[in-house]
Write a protein that holds these residues in place. Structure first.
Motif, PDB file in Angstrom:
ATOM      1  N   ILE A 193      34.116  -3.193 -39.651  1.00 55.19           N
ATOM      2  CA  ILE A 193      33.076  -2.458 -40.384  1.00 55.19           C
ATOM      3  C   ILE A 193      33.223  -0.989 -40.016  1.00 55.19           C
ATOM      4  O   ILE A 193      33.331  -0.633 -38.836  1.00 55.19           O
ATOM      5  CB  ILE A 193      31.654  -2.974 -40.037  1.00 55.19           C
ATOM      6  CG1 ILE A 193      31.464  -4.388 -40.618  1.00 55.19           C
ATOM      7  CG2 ILE A 193      30.592  -2.031 -40.602  1.00 55.19           C
ATOM      8  CD1 ILE A 193      30.081  -4.988 -40.386  1.00 55.19           C
ATOM      9  N   GLY A 194      33.240  -0.153 -41.016  1.00 52.75           N
ATOM     10  CA  GLY A 194      33.293   1.295 -40.784  1.00 52.75           C
ATOM     11  C   GLY A 194      31.897   1.862 -40.919  1.00 52.75           C
ATOM     12  O   GLY A 194      31.219   1.614 -41.915  1.00 52.75           O
ATOM     13  N   VAL A 195      31.479   2.610 -39.915  1.00 54.18           N
ATOM     14  CA  VAL A 195      30.166   3.256 -39.992  1.00 54.18           C
ATOM     15  C   VAL A 195      30.397   4.687 -40.445  1.00 54.18           C
ATOM     16  O   VAL A 195      31.072   5.468 -39.778  1.00 54.18           O
ATOM     17  CB  VAL A 195      29.453   3.245 -38.619  1.00 54.18           C
ATOM     18  CG1 VAL A 195      28.045   3.818 -38.756  1.00 54.18           C
ATOM     19  CG2 VAL A 195      29.413   1.843 -38.043  1.00 54.18           C
ATOM     20  N   GLY A 196      29.817   5.043 -41.590  1.00 55.13           N
ATOM     21  CA  GLY A 196      30.064   6.351 -42.198  1.00 55.13           C
ATOM     22  C   GLY A 196      31.251   6.238 -43.144  1.00 55.13           C
ATOM     23  O   GLY A 196      32.217   5.508 -42.866  1.00 55.13           O
ATOM     24  N   PHE A 197      31.149   6.937 -44.275  1.00 58.88           N
ATOM     25  CA  PHE A 197      32.280   6.932 -45.217  1.00 58.88           C
ATOM     26  C   PHE A 197      32.593   8.366 -45.625  1.00 58.88           C
ATOM     27  O   PHE A 197      32.551   8.746 -46.783  1.00 58.88           O
ATOM     28  CB  PHE A 197      31.961   6.048 -46.428  1.00 58.88           C
ATOM     29  CG  PHE A 197      33.198   5.606 -47.182  1.00 58.88           C
ATOM     30  CD1 PHE A 197      34.205   4.898 -46.535  1.00 58.88           C
ATOM     31  CD2 PHE A 197      33.348   5.903 -48.528  1.00 58.88           C
ATOM     32  CE1 PHE A 197      35.341   4.492 -47.226  1.00 58.88           C
ATOM     33  CE2 PHE A 197      34.480   5.494 -49.232  1.00 58.88           C
ATOM     34  CZ  PHE A 197      35.480   4.785 -48.584  1.00 58.88           C
TER      35      PHE A 197
END
Ligand SMILES: Cc1cc2nc3c(=O)[nH]c(=O)nc-3n(C[C@H](O)[C@H](O)[C@H](O)COP(=O)(O)OP(=O)(O)OC[C@H]3O[C@@H](n4cnc5c(N)ncnc54)[C@H](O)[C@@H]3O)c2cc1C
Length: 456
Positions: free
Chosen positions: A10-14
């Motif tokens: 999961i990436g936090v921030g895009f």
């Protein structure tokens, strides 16, 4: 009972960091079945929208886009963006490596659009908690990521790896903290707030102080002078002069991807010395053409004998207080003469930079399991937080590793290769555990209406 999907990442921030990682994973055959998604607080893609001034240019060559350094044949290059937008030839005619920020933002959004299905926009990650691995003593096997959407609903997702790319947080120096937000704007929200604060050009005169000596301060100062005829702006800087950013070619080599190895190989103290030695590439410096524009603008005021705007150099702000009529009084000391004086302003723009410690609060729920890694910024060369043996999930940090990986870490300079390094590390450690669901279809409102919902 509904079985919970466990994501591989999961990436936090895009922002550009995780966007570049999304591209890398999409283009890596081995990553095709990695279950991954990104959670972004903004309702749609946006790159520093608050400073997307019409005429400001990139401070980096377009060739340092999200992919070119890794794979110039990728479909996500800036050149292919120009081609698909039908502007390639006209861009060539500009003879410039430095597009406007508005155009680069459009490029980034064009790339982001291709990953729409992977991104949960409008959700802020609020906390991350450990999930114990079943039957493995005290081992932590995965992470539970909690987020909140614009309607106040909470979501949670479980993942075996995290990529934290949350960027910086507006830094407000202590002297201004007590003023509150009324008529005090940080440069990060300049465009969205300035008209509300100073009103329209036909309104009464306003005195605005811009605090800071870096690129954003200079851009704001120029923008106020150009667009707001009723604003008298003062640029207040501690140093003796606006100084140019050193972007000369030998110095620029510190932004080469290979230089990350040079910095990382040094002992801690030596890293700091290296970084300090090149500070004038990025901090409290301004692009030379902008300095020249400001100088000329101030000079022309003296020709017409209509001084409206000022550069207050060698000026330390010692106190800031709100007056009875809502103005802001700054106590300023001349650092050369020692003389102090008070001046009143209708508004302040704080171009005082960004803190890079947001990840610490975000990961606080994991702190008891992380040993000293978080507090000491102990990060491996592949950007992985060095966690104890019983802590299995991998946490990759992007944009907050300047101390260990060098000045390019907070910038765009190495994105294409950093995402490559993170993807390689991720794939190397992927276990292929059968209990993990692969490629889940996006189904944000899987369980709706409740306060807490599992989400894909
Ligand atoms: C005005 C300005 C101009 C710049 N120009 C350049 C330039 O020309 N060249 C250069 O190399 N660098 C430039 N920079 C540096 C900048 O840091 C990088 O360009 C780039 O934005 C870094 O990308 P990022 O994804 O790491 O961080 P960001 O771009 O800051 O993105 C982080 C994202 O995370 C989101 N987020 C934060 N917290 C949460 C949360 N809890 N939950 C969910 N989402 C969250 C934010 O909404 C944001 O979209 C500039 C910076 C500024 C402020």
């Amino acid at each position: 009972m509904q079985r919970e999907t466990v994501f591989d990442l999961i990436g936090v921030g895009f922002g550009p960091s995780n966007l570049s990682l999304a591209v890398r994973l999409a283009e890596e055959a081995g990553a095709a079945d990695l279950a991954h998604c990104f959670i972004e607080r903004q309702p749609e893609f946006g790159w520093h929208r608050g400073m997307l001034l019409d005429d400001c240019r990139m401070q980096i060559s377009f060739l340092k886009d999200l992919v070119t350094q890794r794979d110039p044949k990728s479909r996500f290059t800036f050149i292919n963006y120009l081609f698909e937008r039908g502007r390639l030839n006209e861009f060539v005619n500009l003879k410039s490596f430095y597009p406007t920020r508005v155009e680069f933002h459009d490029y980034l959004r064009w790339v982001a659009d291709a990953f729409d299905k992977r991104v949960h926009y409008g959700e802020t990650v609020t906390s991350i908690e450990p999930v114990h691995a079943a039957g493995k003593g005290g081992a932590i096997g995965s992470l539970r990521v909690f987020s909140r959407d614009g309607e106040g609903r909470e979501w949670q997702r479980v993942t075996r790896a995290l990529s934290v790319g949350v960027g910086g947080t507006a830094q407000v120096p202590e002297a201004f903290a007590a003023l509150g937000p009324h008529n005090v704007v940080h440069s990060s929200s300049y465009l969205t707030s300035i008209e509300r604060v100073v009103g329209k050009p036909e309104e009464a005169k306003k005195r605005v102080a811009v605090i800071g000596a870096g690129q954003s301060a200079a851009e704001v100062f120029m923008d106020l002078s150009r667009r707001f005829a009723h604003v008298d702006a003062s640029l207040v800087i501690r140093s003796g002069a606006l100084k140019p950013a050193d972007d000369s070619p030998f110095v620029n080599e510190i932004f080469n991807p290979a230089y990350t190895d040079v910095v990382y190989a040094q002992p801690k103290d030596a890293r700091r010395t290296l970084i300090e030695g090149f500070r004038d590439t990025n901090y409290a410096v301004v692009d030379r053409p902008l300095i020249e524009q400001i100088y000329e603008m101030l000079y022309l005021q003296t020709v017409s004998d209509e001084p409206r705007h000022r550069l207050l150099a060698n000026t330390a702000i010692e106190a800031a207080m709100r007056t009875a009529n809502g103005q802001i009084e700054l106590t300023m000391r001349d650092r050369l003469t020692g003389h102090a004086r008070a001046e009143r302003f209708d508004a302040l723009v704080l171009a005082t930079g960004y803190r890079r410690d947001t990840h610490i609060a975000l990961l606080e729920g994991l702190a008891p399991h992380l040993g000293d890694a978080l507090a000491e910024g102990n990060v491996a060369r592949d950007y992985r937080l060095a966690t104890p043996g019983h802590f299995k999930p991998r946490i990759y940090l992007q944009g907050c590793c300047e101390d260990s990986h060098g000045l390019s870490d907070t910038l765009l300079s190495v994105l294409a290769l950093r995402s490559d390094e993170i993807a390689a590390s991720l794939l190397e450690h992927a276990t292929g555990d059968e209990t993990i669901s692969r490629n889940p279809a996006r189904q944000k409102n899987g369980v709706s209406g409740g306060r807490m919902a599992f989400a894909l």
